[in-house]
Design a protein around this motif. Structure first.
Motif, PDB file in Angstrom:
ATOM      1  N   LEU A 161     197.475  95.270  51.588  1.00 15.07           N
ATOM      2  CA  LEU A 161     198.175  95.193  50.301  1.00 15.07           C
ATOM      3  C   LEU A 161     197.589  94.081  49.434  1.00 15.07           C
ATOM      4  O   LEU A 161     197.387  94.258  48.227  1.00 15.07           O
ATOM      5  N   ASP A 184     211.312  96.655  52.148  1.00 14.94           N
ATOM      6  CA  ASP A 184     210.193  97.283  52.850  1.00 14.94           C
ATOM      7  C   ASP A 184     209.675  96.398  53.980  1.00 14.94           C
ATOM      8  O   ASP A 184     209.512  95.191  53.801  1.00 14.94           O
ATOM      9  N   GLU A 185     209.381  97.027  55.116  1.00 20.88           N
ATOM     10  CA  GLU A 185     208.796  96.306  56.247  1.00 20.88           C
ATOM     11  C   GLU A 185     207.299  96.603  56.322  1.00 20.88           C
ATOM     12  O   GLU A 185     206.865  97.733  56.099  1.00 20.88           O
ATOM     13  N   PHE A 186     206.517  95.572  56.633  1.00 23.77           N
ATOM     14  CA  PHE A 186     205.058  95.688  56.743  1.00 23.77           C
ATOM     15  C   PHE A 186     204.598  95.084  58.056  1.00 23.77           C
ATOM     16  O   PHE A 186     205.170  94.096  58.531  1.00 23.77           O
ATOM     17  N   THR A 187     203.530  95.630  58.623  1.00 23.18           N
ATOM     18  CA  THR A 187     202.835  94.922  59.690  1.00 23.18           C
ATOM     19  C   THR A 187     201.922  93.891  59.027  1.00 23.18           C
ATOM     20  O   THR A 187     201.662  93.937  57.819  1.00 23.18           O
ATOM     21  N   GLN A 245     199.084  95.587  57.356  1.00 28.44           N
ATOM     22  CA  GLN A 245     199.460  96.196  56.083  1.00 28.44           C
ATOM     23  C   GLN A 245     199.559  95.155  54.969  1.00 28.44           C
ATOM     24  O   GLN A 245     199.232  95.440  53.812  1.00 28.44           O
ATOM     25  N   LEU A 246     199.999  93.941  55.318  1.00 29.23           N
ATOM     26  CA  LEU A 246     200.034  92.874  54.312  1.00 29.23           C
ATOM     27  C   LEU A 246     198.622  92.506  53.863  1.00 29.23           C
ATOM     28  O   LEU A 246     198.378  92.266  52.673  1.00 29.23           O
ATOM     29  N   ALA A 284     205.183  95.378  46.823  1.00 33.64           N
ATOM     30  CA  ALA A 284     204.062  96.191  46.322  1.00 33.64           C
ATOM     31  C   ALA A 284     204.079  96.290  44.805  1.00 33.64           C
ATOM     32  O   ALA A 284     203.021  96.382  44.172  1.00 33.64           O
ATOM     33  N   ARG A 343     209.192  91.395  56.654  1.00 33.65           N
ATOM     34  CA  ARG A 343     209.990  92.064  55.632  1.00 33.65           C
ATOM     35  C   ARG A 343     210.181  91.102  54.467  1.00 33.65           C
ATOM     36  O   ARG A 343     211.242  90.479  54.321  1.00 33.65           O
ATOM     37  N   THR A 346     211.244  89.714  60.678  1.00 36.76           N
ATOM     38  CA  THR A 346     211.902  90.870  60.070  1.00 36.76           C
ATOM     39  C   THR A 346     213.341  90.981  60.549  1.00 36.76           C
ATOM     40  O   THR A 346     213.702  90.442  61.607  1.00 36.76           O
TER      41      THR A 346
END
Length: 299
Positions: free
Chosen positions: A216, A206-209, A212-213, A281, A176, A263
């Motif tokens: 991104l 926002d939380e990301f795995t 996902q990072l 993002a 996060r 997180t």
């Protein structure tokens, strides 16, 4: 108020000094070089040298001490134990008994952690709580902003170096990230007297795995590459072997921290300090473009 900031010349330190100065505080920027930072007066301060800390505190005569010094990778004599634990011990001992103390720890700080970084951050927290000083402790997640090391260098190199992007395990580890502007505002709020005696997680909206990072970062760089999972059983064998390299792509400690994730909810810090909650993002494309332009100019 007079405020002494340790680690003032670093990524987070510069942002904190700038915010404190904007609020009208008399800021002393402590660093090993002793240089001025963001308009604040510089003072030589090496947290691993107790005498250096005593001299800096005597010169600044602060109402508040903000302790930011930390390392991500051990090098030579700069070990996690020496910097995080002994450094904190030196700063606490030198802080005037009538002053307040604001401490930067890390999300995941835990004396029992597999990660030397997280374990020493946890032991440093224990020293703060037992110091008798009025304190505030902050535990930031991954911090993004102009000049950050993780998104601007580590993750960028990971997605840019090879034709494929290696993903650790199934990529489900949660993170996060929080902006350096939010972090600086929280520290300045604590200097102003908010949150005394409390410990706060500092995380973004926002939380990301981990996967996902990676996705991104690829989008922000305008790249399209396959992301290939690397099973943990292989990573467990490969990471120790990488340590023979002069600059391993990932250290054993960084690997342990990635597997733990990073997180936590952004409340109550969001409300207590009125944090703007900038989004990764939204900011990442501009941060990477600025880093690319800076690198080209330097070259």
């Amino acid at each position: 108020m007079k405020v002494l900031v340790t680690g003032a010349s670093g990524f987070v330190g510069t942002a904190v000094v700038r915010e404190l100065s904007r609020r009208g505080h008399e800021v002393w920027a402590g660093s090993r070089e002793g240089r001025a930072v963001a308009g604040a007066r510089g003072v030589r301060l090496d947290v691993t040298d107790a005498g250096s800390v005593v001299r800096a505190v005597a010169e600044a005569d602060p109402d508040v001490v903000v302790h930011l010094v930390g390392i991500i990778v051990e090098k030579g004599e700069q070990s996690f134990e020496r910097v995080h634990v002994e450094g904190t011990r030196h700063v606490l001992a030198a802080t005037p008994r009538g002053a307040r103390y604001v401490h930067m720890s890390a999300l995941g700080a835990d004396p029992q952690s597999e990660s030397g970084y997280s374990a020493t951050k946890g032991r440093a927290e224990a020293l703060v709580r037992g110091s008798g000083l009025p304190y505030t402790i902050f535990r930031p997640s991954l911090i993004f902003g102009p000049g950050d090391d993780f998104f601007g260098r580590v993750l960028r190199e990971l997605v840019s170096t090879a034709p494929i992007v290696p993903q650790i395990g199934d990529g489900s580890f949660p993170f996060r990230p929080v902006s350096v502007q939010d972090v600086a505002q929280a520290f300045a709020g604590a200097v102003d007297g908010q949150g005394v005696g409390e410990t706060y997680a500092l995380t973004g909206p926002d939380e990301f795995t981990f996967r996902q990072l990676l996705e991104l970062e690829l989008r922000a760089l305008g790249k399209s590459k396959p992301i290939v999972p690397v099973p943990l059983v292989l990573m467990n064998l490969a990471v120790p072997l990488m340590q023979v390299l002069p600059n391993p792509p990932i250290t054993k400690d960084q690997y342990a921290m990635l597997k733990e994730g990073n997180t936590a909810p952004n409340e109550p810090a969001r409300s207590v300090f009125g944090l703007p909650m900038r989004r990764l993002a939204d900011d990442l494309p501009g941060l990477l473009a600025a880093g690319r332009a800076s690198g080209q100019a330097a070259g």
